[in-house]
Design an enzyme around this catalytic site. Structure first.
Site, short mmCIF file in Angstrom:
data_model
loop_
_atom_site.label_atom_id
_atom_site.label_comp_id
_atom_site.label_asym_id
_atom_site.label_seq_id
_atom_site.Cartn_x
_atom_site.Cartn_y
_atom_site.Cartn_z
N HIS A 398 -15.48 -51.14 5.80
CA HIS A 398 -15.39 -50.30 4.94
C HIS A 398 -15.58 -49.03 5.47
O HIS A 398 -15.65 -47.95 4.98
CB HIS A 398 -16.23 -50.77 3.86
CG HIS A 398 -15.90 -50.33 2.43
ND1 HIS A 398 -14.78 -49.28 2.35
CD2 HIS A 398 -15.82 -50.88 1.22
CE1 HIS A 398 -14.55 -49.19 1.00
NE2 HIS A 398 -15.15 -49.94 0.46
N ASP A 402 -10.36 -47.94 3.46
CA ASP A 402 -10.82 -47.85 2.16
C ASP A 402 -10.27 -49.13 1.36
O ASP A 402 -9.25 -49.52 1.54
CB ASP A 402 -9.96 -46.56 1.42
CG ASP A 402 -10.69 -45.06 2.21
OD1 ASP A 402 -11.96 -45.30 2.57
OD2 ASP A 402 -10.19 -44.25 2.17
#
Length: 426
Positions: A398, A402
């Protein structure tokens, strides 16, 4: 008689030290040329150390789990003639100790199942046996080891009739044949209380796997995304291709189709085919698609790499996946074959379950996990029909990827697999 000293070899790649993973011999054993003496572990691969001479083991230079420098004395063997012992080598290497070495124990890493336990039916066999220590690995070919595993036989209990006690296929047959007449273990033994304990030393490949998994979970910001895919059409295509071309080109599993789907989807999502150097704060996106294929071996999880998957046909990918998997399972995969991946594919096969949460193969930023295929009733155009369904359980870093991009990437793979003709439309 003389002494032949074998030193820790220079395995290359600038490696200055390696971990002694396992001895295959002990002091007093007679060895022959090319017999494997020990396994050593580099950053990526397990390497066999063979004997260059015939002789008798007189001293071992270290204990399993010990990190040894290249050039240090690994083992000393008594040989006919003068040997190669130099004056500088005269300080005796560490003699073999009585400390027991923990036997290999399979474990679950990255949600990969351990090798199946021996089947109960074979476990009661009491055929022609030989007493060996729990950590002693008898001589046997990879094919014999796999045969014994399939039969549920502990290879260390089988007396070998080959050269230097090597266990042969016939020895397994004899063990089973004698065992059938003695298979009368008391039923009560299955319900007896047990208070035994076993301590397992984490060394070799298992230590490397543990370090990599811990490093990955501590450094990357993992998040997982699960999507359901209708694989009825792709399975029908696979069956058709196998029926038409299987005899001449080889059978196709689902994996080469998944590799192809990755390659096509990555054209629109190049950020997934990347490595992240978190120390330098640099993301490197690569045009070449080097797919790591997570493979369970006797020594733990390994990830051989299908290089330039973007340039391979289905059958080319299938052949390379099979070759690499066999090399990894037999401990023959090279350092180059186990490094350099840009994205990883992990499949739990028939044991795939419903959902998994694979751990990233750092420094990659994406790993695609495949769960098992099951037939389920589904509503298609208002009608209830039976379809073959499969989940993709994938994880992403992450810090780099995204959530929306991850979802769109997996949706793209889903679309390609559900409409398999699009895999080949340029």
């Amino acid at each position: 008689m003389g002494t032949h000293v074998i030193k820790m070899p220079d395995i290359g790649e600038g490696i200055a030290e390696v971990e002694l993973s396992q001895w295959h011999v002990k002091v007093g054993d007679l060895v022959v040329e090319d017999q494997v003496l020990a396994d050593v572990m580099t950053d990526k691969a397990m390497v066999d150390i063979p004997s260059p001479v015939h002789g008798k083991v007189i001293a071992l230079g270290g204990q399993p789990g010990e990190v040894m420098a290249v050039g240090s004395i690994l083992i000393s063997i008594e040989v006919e003639g003068a040997g190669n012992l130099k004056e500088s080598d005269k300080p005796a290497p560490v003699a073999a100790k009585e400390t027991p070495v923990a036997p290999k124990v399979e474990a679950v890493v990255e949600n990969k199942p351990a090798v199946a336990a021996p089947r109960p039916a074979a476990a009661v066999c009491q055929g022609p046996m030989v007493a060996r220590e729990a950590d002693e690995r008898p001589l046997a070919s990879p094919a014999v080891r796999k045969h014994a595993l399939d039969l549920g036989i502990q290879l260390r209990l089988v007396r070998g009739s080959g050269p230097v006690g090597r266990v042969l296929h016939e020895d397994l047959d004899a063990y089973l044949a004698q065992g059938q007449s003695n298979a009368s273990a008391p039923v009560a033994a299955a319900y007896a209380q047990r208070n035994d304990e076993e301590q397992i030393q984490v060394i070799g490949m298992r230590r490397k796997i543990a370090q990599r998994m811990q490093d990955a979970t501590q450094r990357a910001a993992h998040f997982s995304y699960v999507e359901e895919i209708d694989v009825t059409a792709i399975e029908e295509l696979r069956a058709h291709l196998n029926e038409k071309h299987g005899a001449s080109r080889g059978k196709l599993t689902l994996l080469p189709f998944l590799v192809r789907a990755l390659v096509v989807a990555l054209r629109d999502f190049p950020q997934m085919n990347a490595r992240y150097d978190d120390e330098a704060q640099v993301i490197t996106r690569l045009g070449a698609v080097h797919v790591g294929v997570a493979t369970q071996s006797d020594v733990g999880l390994m990830v051989p790499v299908v290089r330039h998957a973007e340039a391979r046909s289905l059958w080319d990918s299938a052949a390379e996946i099979s070759r690499l998997a066999n090399a990894a399972r037999n401990g023959k995969a090279s350092r180059d074959e186990l490094s350099g991946s840009t994205i990883t594919l992990t499949s739990l096969g028939a044991l795939g379950g419903i959902v998994s949460t694979p751990v990233l193969n750092l420094p990659e930023v994406a790993i695609v996990g495949v769960n098992k295929i099951v037939e389920r009733p589904m509503v298609v155009k208002g009608q209830v029909v039976i379809r073959k369904m499969m989940n993709l359980s994938s994880s992403f870093d992450h810090r780099v990827v995204d959530g929306m991009d991850a979802a769109l990437f997996i949706q793209a793979i889903r679309g390609l697999l559900e409409q398999p003709a699009t895999l080949f439309v340029e």
